[in-house]
Design a protein around this motif. Sequence first.
Motif, short mmCIF file in Angstrom:
data_model
loop_
_atom_site.label_atom_id
_atom_site.label_comp_id
_atom_site.label_asym_id
_atom_site.label_seq_id
_atom_site.Cartn_x
_atom_site.Cartn_y
_atom_site.Cartn_z
N UNK A 105 -3.14 -4.83 7.79
CA UNK A 105 -3.41 -3.96 8.95
C UNK A 105 -4.10 -4.71 10.09
N UNK A 106 -4.98 -5.66 9.72
CA UNK A 106 -5.74 -6.34 10.76
C UNK A 106 -4.82 -7.11 11.69
N UNK A 107 -3.63 -7.42 11.21
CA UNK A 107 -2.72 -8.22 12.02
C UNK A 107 -1.93 -7.39 13.02
N UNK A 108 -2.18 -6.09 13.02
CA UNK A 108 -1.48 -5.21 13.95
C UNK A 108 -2.39 -4.80 15.08
N UNK A 109 -1.81 -4.53 16.24
CA UNK A 109 -2.63 -4.03 17.34
C UNK A 109 -2.90 -2.56 17.13
N UNK B 60 0.83 -1.20 0.00
CA UNK B 60 0.00 0.00 0.00
C UNK B 60 0.86 1.25 0.00
N UNK B 61 1.90 1.23 0.82
CA UNK B 61 2.78 2.40 0.89
C UNK B 61 3.44 2.64 -0.47
N UNK C 250 4.95 -6.55 5.60
CA UNK C 250 4.40 -7.73 4.93
C UNK C 250 3.10 -8.20 5.56
N UNK C 251 2.61 -7.37 6.46
CA UNK C 251 1.39 -7.80 7.13
C UNK C 251 0.19 -7.00 6.63
#
Lengths: 291, 331, 313, 566, 294
Positions: C144-148, C109-110, C141-142
């Motif tokens: 967004x949902x995988x981030x807190x 995305x970036x 490589x993740x």
Amino acid sequence: MLKVENVTKVYKVGTFGGRTLTAVDAVSFEVRPGEVVSLIGESGSGKSTIGKMILGLIPMTGGTITVDGVPVKPGRDYYRSVQGVFQDPFSCYNPVFKADRVFQLIKDSYYPSVPGKEWTERVHSAIEDVRLNPREVLGKFPHQLSGGQLQRLLIARALLLDLKLLIADEITSMLDASTRIDVLNLLAELKGRGLSVLYVTHDLSLGHYLAERTVVLRSGAVVEMGLTHKVFDDPLHPYTRQLLSSVPRLHAPWEDAPPVETCLYHERGATGGLYEAEPGHFVACAKLDDC
Amino acid sequence: MRQYFGRKLFIYGLTFVAAVTVNWVIPRFMPGDPVASMLARARVSQPEAVEAMRVYYTNLFGFDEPIWQQYLNFWGALFRGDFGISIYVFPVPVTDLIMGAVPYTLGLMIPAVLLSYWVGNRFGAFAARRKLLDNTVLPVGYVLTATPYMWLAVLLAWGFGVVAGWFPIAGGYSFSLTPSWSWTFFLDLLHHWALPFLSLFLVALGGWAIGMRNMIIYELESDYSNYLAALGAPAKLIRRYAYRNAILPQITGLALQLGVLVAGALVTEIVFSYPGIGSLILKAIQNQDFFLLQGSFMFIVIGVLVANFIIDIVYVLIDPRTRTGMAGAQA
Amino acid sequence: MSLRVSELRVHYKTLRGDVKALDGVSFTMDDGEILGLAGESGCGKTTLGKSLIRMDGRMRHVGGTVELDGRELPIGDDRAMNDYRFHEISLIPQYSMSAMNPTRRIGRMVTELLRSRGVTLDRKELESRIGMVGLPREVLDRYPIELSGGQKQRMVMVISTLLDPALLIADEITSALDVSTQKAVAKALLGFRDGGYVKSMIFITHDLALTSHIADTVMVMYAGKLAEKAPSEKLIKAPKHPYTKLLINSLPEIGVRYEERKLAGIPGSPPSLLNPPQGCRFRDRCPLAGDECAEEPPVNEIEPNHFVACWKA
Amino acid sequence: ACTGGGGTAAPTPATSQAGSPPAQGNAGALPRNETLYTTGTQWGPPANFNPIREWDSATGTKGLVYETLFHYDPNAGKLVPWIAESGSWTDDKTYEAKIRQGVTWADGKPLTAKDVAFSYGLGKMETVPFHNIWDWLENVEAVDDQTVRFSFSEANYQEWDFNLYSRVIVPEHVWTGRSEEDVLNGVNENPVGSGAYKYQSHDQDRVVWVKRDDWWGKTALGMEPKPKYIVDVANPSNEVAMGMLLQKGLDLSNNFMPGVANLINGNFGITSYYDEPPYMLSANTAWLVPNTTKKPMDDPAFRKALATSVDVKKIVEGVYGNLVKAASPTGLLPQWDQFVDQAVVSSDGFTFNTDEAKKMLADAGYRDRDGDGLVENKDGSKISLTIEVPTGWTDWMEAARVISSSGKAAGIEITPEFPDFNALVEKRGKGNFDLVINNERQLSSSPWTYYDYMFQLPIRKVQNTTNFGRYENKEAWELVQQLDKVKTDDVEGMKEVISKIQKIHMDDMPIIPLWYNGMWAQASNATWKNWPSAAEGAPKHAPTMWRNWMELGGFETLTQLQPAAG
Amino acid sequence: MTATTALPTEERVVRREALYFAVRNPKLVIGFSIVLVLALTGLFGPVILGVDAPNEYVAMPMLPPSSEYWFGTTTQGQDVFVQFVYGLRTTILAGAIGGGIAAVIAMVIGFVAGYRGGMVDEVLNMLTNIVLVIPTLAVLLIINAYLGIRSVGMQALLIGLTSWPWAARAIRAQTFSLRSRDFVDLARLSGVGTPRIIAREIAPNMSSYLFMTFILLFGSSVLIAASLDFIGLGPTEGVSLGLMLQNATQWSALQLGLWWWFVPPGAAITAVVGALYVANVGLDEVFNPKLRET
Ligand SMILES: Nc1ncnc2c1ncn2[C@@H]1O[C@H](COP(=O)(O)OP(=O)(O)OP(=O)(O)O)[C@@H](O)[C@H]1O
Ligand SMILES: Nc1ncnc2c1ncn2[C@@H]1O[C@H](COP(=O)(O)OP(=O)(O)OP(=O)(O)O)[C@@H](O)[C@H]1O
Ligand SMILES: [Mg+2]
Ligand SMILES: [Mg+2]
């Protein structure tokens, strides 16, 4: 009054409940009559879960909760004496109905025989008790009232019953600084009338302002508990220390506490149960000196 | 992940059992006896001959066995791919009839579904929030989805087939041809396929375009779109991202719609006398051929089940949210 | 002088009329300055932030100008503003939790975002900044949902500042975080300023205590107007505007207990911005209000860099 | 006759020719000018090529591939020698047929008397549909290669003639040893027949026949069917068939095509037998069948009143747009006109007349007692009849509605109901109905088949093919059997018996003839011409591919076609 | 939080906000107008026309539209307009009954599954899945083919019984998100029982959504009914637009140039369903401020 013993809550999570998550892990504490106990911990530490279990809104996985020695039995009789006020006043009101419907529900369930006129009087006096003007707040839709007003109406609603225990779950987090303090003051007054309050929050300063005793939760387990001033003035557990050090204070710079992660023994709170460091001050680690 | 699939398989398995049972039960508890209908067809009047035939056919169709045995037999036969013998195309096995029709139905359905899905979604995404397009072209989309399949099909057949004479209006390929691996035959197939395809395509197209338009509007208003806009990203990128997210619910939509699309294909085939499952079903109904009806229905059920299953899996694969959901991040 | 806002008026169009969310606000900011923007909910903080970068469909630029490094920003012109966005002015939105496309890996995305703005991604730089806010570089490589929540917050922070904007608007980025994460995010922000990634910053929050730790200057707004603006130390220690005073007084701090010192809130509630009353808008709730308050108080610089809009100050 | 459709939106011939669908001149494609496309017989995929299964074998199995001893010419009222060169009764109970020399099977083997004997012998199997001839046929033997002798226990001359042109001859060398199951239910792929065509290919929606160059008939009969290929298309729906006809993709449609009169009258290159109503030859009679075991239909007077109440003209004009003809009161097809005893008809026949019907009802004691305009039973109980036709049979459904409304006009309450065909068959067989419409007897060599249907006894628990109305009249049935035993060349003898039967029919009205269903045939002149028609000089055969009609002129039609281009 | 100074006038404005947007939403207005006109035609048309047997042969066959016979006549000389009006009534009725039944089932299942969760949810989900995956039309075909009685009501009932799954899923999801709202817990704390919570707390919150679901179910019922009619599995009596289509095709209306017989019923179905869908989008815009055009 309220006794929470070894209460555990395990959620099934994942799309089809493939994994489990222990939201509350063998928590025990007690609230005595006329006492405010604050339950402090970061987001997701299981505070609301405990509150809801006490209210019987979600079933427990293990342990016992008793109110005056009687186990939780969700139902009309239980809620006559045990009530809750939740975090988000806006979601506590059904947006399609007028706000005073919450009183009507109480009447329908508990006082169906009270004549309308007398009921109105009772409602008015309860509203005045929470320092609102009945004429200003009755007959309006939730979105026409401010958060503080809604929050106080909820408290007024609870006051209509012969309440012994109130679970106040982050009741101030959505409020303005100035309204917030009004609500806190109200809670404190209720305590004076002999009501027990379990005050759930993640804001340490508010807990400190109000409560006699404090329970600090982390990842579902109790890490420290005891008299409020003891816990705050002499935090024993590194996590408590870290929390305290992170609170921004108006007149003092941030102080640095060693992060909890450095401690060998506190990967996930306590395992060996609580240790009474001094009378009435419990902590979840017996090896504090090593930290 | 394994548990997820296990679960899905279980549900689908159960669905299958239910479908098979329903399919088996319905004809047996409805009026009209297939043996009687065979006899009536044969116009036999001698009582002895009637009786002999009755015994013969009853036995042939297995109606002389206890009902539970018939049910078990049905399952046994199912796994052997044996759906019995057709009554009105006696004595052709139902499986043969279906296999003859399946290529036509799939040849019609798969391109119609996929192309309408693809074009419709693109188109809906393109038109959303563009005042002019939104107000001119999308109403056409509404009209298309609301059009009864057969009405459109008949109009097309009449307009392009009979009046203009551009397209044939019946059959899967010319009555003058024998199937062969030649261009002539292939083009002829295509020529016959065009109108039925078009009528299916158009109706479905409208639905997807509208679905996408309604969906993408939400996405264009969403936080991540706003964020991109605030960082000055061009509208094209924002729309592309929104599309990616809006397409996800559309995939579930596809699963939900499949039954309807099958129905559409059925009616369309009937209008164009296209030799697929739909025409077969109609004939089976008209001729009370319940073995054929059962077989065709089973085929459709299996088709829809498989398609749904694939869609379910695809969905999990392309939406990271469901995947992490599996890992436990979602409540 | 990096940012000069003068007499900015921005209204929301609604059915019932215009909500005058910003009703003539003027202030300036220096290079390297962090301006804390505080005030009651609904006083126009977000509106101010949005006006500086991207107005939504309902917002209308009614008057006033904004100058950045001497150039006037075409804030009412969505298209013309595009050149400034990201490059010159950037935003960490209030909704950081959902600001990233949920179906794209963050790194991708970036890259796409940068490419669309005509910039090629310097992967090293990006990774080093990610390291700075304390995230592992694998986050790229993740999904967004995988981030807190806190991780997402910090990731958005990195993205927004990638092009080293002159002005960064951070809108309530810490209110949803617990205290320890809050602290980490705040520290990261300071680090960005100190590292020169952003020149100046507007830090919007309603948590005065937190502002005081981050901001060089704090500006308190009330009902769409500026109430007081001063260096943070000064504003906390010696507030001049009665509203600021009451606000600070109602903040419980650790150490304050009900039994010992009963705090008091500010009675009443702010006026509707649909038809704001004439004169000082705090008049109805102000313990000091007098007759002169019927007239609108001007913003006075009572001390260097200490602006107050009150007759009594 | 129709004012509307004229030319407004209907396609013009010019445009529809442009895109005629069958690929032309393509490699592998059947050449258009040598191919005949037909439809109207096959109601689904070609199921089998088993000529014993006369009711569902692929179109042309009997007629194109398998042949019969004789054909029958309805116009001349005579059997036409076919495989048999001649046939005659050598005594009252013995029939001898001479088989032609030089008739060969498609595999080259000669067709002999033994094949004929074998084929009739198949009927001894209980489940073979013509098993019942063995009730009165005693023996079949091939006297020599060219002679077959049939010995009877009882001589049913009329029925026998019918059999002579109905029973196919199959090759013994191929069929011998087939089990009963195979004979009755076998698919019989690659049929080996003696006919002018042989199997080429088939698919779900068609069967393709190709002409045999070595067909025996070329020399023996001096006729040759013209189309090299015949493609019979499984019936598409009415409107698709019509569209294909307009597109010139079909040459002959034996479908019922409502409204086709418009196209015949317009300039679309579509012809039918007559160019004016009723456009079609008549093929069978549609009857209203009352259940004579139920009240009040058990009363002949009521049945007669009912017959008088039906507005057949409205059906003919409204429902069929004049594509059919109203039936004579006897219901005998026009081809059998000579057997109608006009004296009986004029004295005892009926014609539509609502007032008359009312009067008849009143006279018979059916009066309207409760003033709802509808009559009650003699005992005062309500009369509420239903008329049932299979759902989806649009024209009959409409007809049922007309019968219902004209019945009501006369005071009889009749409600139309449209159950499924299967359900109806079951009810009909068991006698659980009030009124049904039926037309299950086609034109044949003898009115005997017609009366056999009407009066057959005994009544069984389930009536499968005849006498659905369960009408019991021993006298009539005896007369019918008597008719069967009249020699077929004894026309006067037949007339005498038939007149008696007609009297009973007219007086008792066990079934009510309504209209003559057409021998639906719409042909396109684009590729083939010289279709049979009433016009002078045109062939007079029945232009049809219908099952069992090939022998009634269908095949002869093929031999008289001419390429349109030539 | 800002609206503390709520004035009575303000309240009225807010209450009528939906209405304000509703009457200004062209999609909604146009959509509902069309439906209303057609519905009224179907409802009162038969009364006004004063004919009670739409299938009667009243005129010359195959008349083109004229001032006397607005939509011309059929091959049999039936008045197409009279049939149309009656058909409209039947079709809308079939849609309403079918859509209504489906909506009720979807609501019951959706609410219960969404509210109760757990095992109940799983079981209901499975049921939904089963009905969803079995192609509706095929089931209807089989049932219809073997069913003697075929009234409009029966047809609508069958449609209703099979077309609810997607709606149930959607309602379940909505209920699921509402269930976690605090007012539901509060109602429980007030001693209110489950059925009452669903009916009195949750459902009113979804009223616009439920209404939209009903609209969509209505539309699809009309279409399914038309398909069934067309295949010849429609009601065996009466007139419906689908039956008209079927008849027109079976009597080769188009081939014979009788477009006035074939076109109106299909166009009316398209209009009713299309207008409903358009209105549905309009409604969505009215109830969802995010979608309102600015
Ligand atoms: N219904 C649920 N199903 C699965 N997990 C849940 C559910 N409800 C809560 N959790 C999980 O249980 C943990 C404790 O949640 P809880 O709401 O009690 O936290 P909290 O301390 O009240 O947090 P907050 O301060 O954000 O309110 C969290 O990790 C949460 O994700
Ligand atoms: N889209 C809108 N339409 C109409 N009025 C709006 C809109 N957005 C905001 N407002 C109003 O404008 C005023 C200022 O809103 P703003 O969001 O700037 O407040 P804020 O200070 O950021 O509050 P918070 O602390 O709650 O974020 C408020 O009174 C609000 O009700
Ligand atoms: Mg909580
Ligand atoms: Mg804000």
